[in-house]
Design a protein around this motif. Structure first.
Motif, PDB file in Angstrom:
ATOM      1  N   TYR A 118       0.748  -1.240   0.038  1.00 17.05           N
ATOM      2  CA  TYR A 118      -0.107  -0.162  -0.003  1.00 17.05           C
ATOM      3  C   TYR A 118       0.915   1.389   0.003  1.00 17.05           C
ATOM      4  N   TYR A 154       0.576   3.958  -2.572  1.00 15.05           N
ATOM      5  CA  TYR A 154      -0.732   4.989  -2.651  1.00 15.05           C
ATOM      6  C   TYR A 154      -0.380   6.483  -2.121  1.00 15.05           C
ATOM      7  N   GLN A 191       0.827   8.210  -4.693  1.00 13.53           N
ATOM      8  CA  GLN A 191      -0.408   8.400  -5.702  1.00 13.53           C
ATOM      9  C   GLN A 191      -1.286   9.771  -5.097  1.00 13.53           C
ATOM     10  N   PRO A 204      -8.260   2.404  -6.684  1.00 13.40           N
ATOM     11  CA  PRO A 204      -8.296   2.674  -5.182  1.00 13.40           C
ATOM     12  C   PRO A 204      -9.553   2.591  -4.529  1.00 13.40           C
ATOM     13  N   THR A 239      -9.731  -1.250  -3.724  1.00 16.41           N
ATOM     14  CA  THR A 239      -8.912  -1.456  -2.912  1.00 16.41           C
ATOM     15  C   THR A 239      -9.652  -1.241  -1.365  1.00 16.41           C
ATOM     16  N   GLY A 260      -6.567   3.664   0.485  1.00 12.27           N
ATOM     17  CA  GLY A 260      -7.447   3.575  -0.805  1.00 12.27           C
ATOM     18  C   GLY A 260      -8.559   4.392  -0.960  1.00 12.27           C
ATOM     19  N   THR A 319      -6.753   7.971  -1.553  1.00 12.03           N
ATOM     20  CA  THR A 319      -6.196   7.867  -3.083  1.00 12.03           C
ATOM     21  C   THR A 319      -7.593   8.331  -3.955  1.00 12.03           C
TER      22      THR A 319
END
Length: 87
Positions: A22, A25, A28, A43, A46, A78, A81
């Protein structure tokens, strides 16, 4: 080494490697906030998947903490993101 000890060690090693999964992320999220938007579907998937696994790990009859802990970062990262990708 007894099988149960091996399985316990394997569970915690797998937990650590899942958490490492993870980490991207975070990058990101930073890119999303700086205008380089990434996709939102992955995401979100996720987040949903990890939420289900955390619930499973915490609420089954005999708690499965490695499963819950391995997926907990995915819930938050997640979701973060996904939100930053659609902002």
């Amino acid at each position: 080494m007894k099988n149960s000890r091996f399985i316990t060690i394997l569970g915690w090693v797998a937990t650590f490697t899942a958490v490492c999964m993870y980490v991207p992320y975070i990058q990101q999220i930073d890119m999303n906030l700086n205008g380089q938007k990434g996709g939102a579907i992955q995401p979100l998937a996720t987040d949903i998947n990890c939420t289900l696994w955390v619930i499973y790990g915490l609420f089954k009859e005999k708690r499965d903490l490695p499963v819950a802990l391995a997926n907990a970062p995915g819930v938050f990262l997640g979701l973060a993101t996904f939100i930053t990708a659609i902002m």
